[in-house]
Design a protein around this motif. Sequence first.
Motif, PDB file in Angstrom:
ATOM      1  N   VAL A   1       0.852  -1.202   0.000  1.00  0.00           N
ATOM      2  CA  VAL A   1       0.000   0.000   0.000  1.00  0.00           C
ATOM      3  C   VAL A   1       0.887   1.252   0.000  1.00  0.00           C
ATOM      4  N   TRP A   2       1.935   1.228   0.814  1.00  0.00           N
ATOM      5  CA  TRP A   2       2.863   2.368   0.849  1.00  0.00           C
ATOM      6  C   TRP A   2       3.553   2.542  -0.500  1.00  0.00           C
ATOM      7  N   HIS A   3       3.928   1.433  -1.119  1.00  0.00           N
ATOM      8  CA  HIS A   3       4.606   1.501  -2.412  1.00  0.00           C
ATOM      9  C   HIS A   3       3.676   2.110  -3.461  1.00  0.00           C
ATOM     10  N   GLU A   4       2.418   1.656  -3.440  1.00  0.00           N
ATOM     11  CA  GLU A   4       1.428   2.200  -4.390  1.00  0.00           C
ATOM     12  C   GLU A   4       1.253   3.689  -4.149  1.00  0.00           C
ATOM     13  N   THR A   5       1.169   4.050  -2.868  1.00  0.00           N
ATOM     14  CA  THR A   5       0.979   5.457  -2.517  1.00  0.00           C
ATOM     15  C   THR A   5       2.159   6.284  -3.004  1.00  0.00           C
TER      16      THR A   5
END
Lengths: 221, 295
Positions: B221-225
């Motif tokens: 999720v952090w990577h996508e963000t």
Amino acid sequence: MLRADGVTVAYDRHRVLDRVAIAVPPGVVTGLAGPSGCGKSSLARVLALLLRPSAGRVSVDGTEVRRWRHRAAPALRTTVALIFQQPRLAVDPRFTLLDIVAEPLRVARLPLDRAERLAEEMGLTPDLLVRRPHEVSDGQLQRACVARALTLRPRYVICDEMTTMLDASTQALLVGRLEEYRRESGAGVLAISHDTELLDRWCGPDSTVHRLGPSEDLPGE
Amino acid sequence: MATGTRARPQGQARWRARDRRRGPARSRRLATATLVVLGLAVLLVPLVARLDQSQVDLHSASLPPGLAHPFGTDEMGRDVLLRVVYGLRVSLLVGLVAAAVSATIGTLVGLAAGTLGGMADRVLMRVVDGFNSVPHLLFGIFIVALFSPGATAVVVSVGLTHWMTAARIVRSEVLTLRSRPFVDAAISAGSGRTRIVLRHFLPHLGPHIALTAVLMVPHAVWHETALSFLGLGLPPHLASLGNMINDGARSLLAGDWWPSLFPGLFLFLPTLAISSLAQHWRDRSDPRRRSELQL
């Protein structure tokens, strides 16, 4: 004849077996004695085609073994059955006792009813067969392991300190069952133990009891 | 006298043990409640909301949090609460799929390395080292640049940059399993390599793989963000937490804190809750750790 000639096994710089020769003829019980750490279990694994020796030859009924573990032909592997010292480590903890006994039959795609019959002969009742290893005693588990070893009717059975952790009555039951199997099928049995009294009783006066000496460290470079 | 001096440390130890037990239980309940509330919001709000999250209303642009818009509106007049819920939905979905992809790749590589051993193991582990030596985000950006921006590009990017952890874990577990006597017994019973992998290795690896995948979700999720924040992730019109934080960063200069704070908070809360629950699960699944916790 299950035979090992000049077998050497070394782990790093520690040599546990040095040019050992042993023969297990069919139809009789052969003994193997020796102190802890002398390489009895390593020799058992070599004879069961589970450990490739550093040097030496192993043959099963005249066929020389050239491949080991899963690379060896399944028919050759199942000719020799190994019963382990610690039954709790020798079974998949996720399997039920029936799954454990029936595993060789499943692999060979044979009917599973033989597993139930063998388990019954070992005194494993149907209510025990649905239990998992952590729900039964060591003795009950070892009985399942012996039943598993006999499912495919091996020509040779290697018992690696099979009864060390068990009470006298379970010992008698297991040895009695193996003796019955040996007489009925003509299989060769290699009984490995540090308990020489047990070996003398089991093997009888006519059989050979081999003795292994202590292992040694290889000389440094 | 002797009894008194012994009793005090025992009492303190009991209190400390109780605190150790209650602390994790409290945080676990809080994490579960957070995930339940956020899960319900993500599932139900789009069904019951009467507002359109993408509807532009320039008359209501940049309104601070109030009764009509609890999280305020952005510079285009869109409701921040509604967009945060939609954004969380997209980000979590992308995170879940990406974590599943990376866990699958890692499991296959780890299984192959551990089971085959020898040269295959050495080559595969050097490939893992090679992937590990490249910064994840940089490599992720390179992969996204090969695709057109979208969810697929983000999933591929996260999947290809995060499988190494799973591969290492699976390989080390397989190496341990390979030397267990029950595997010897299976070989002795005539089992081939495939059967041993399917019947003995995979069922034992299941909890480890699942835990690795769950721990990967917050990271994904952090990577996508991060990718969306850089304008390389999901298309700008699609509400994702990264896009919203990126849009909100511009409003910060005008003193509007709410368009970036709330997406940031909703990124932080679920990732913290998932990590907390996954760590608890890991502690419970390791018998040695479980007995240490009971002391």
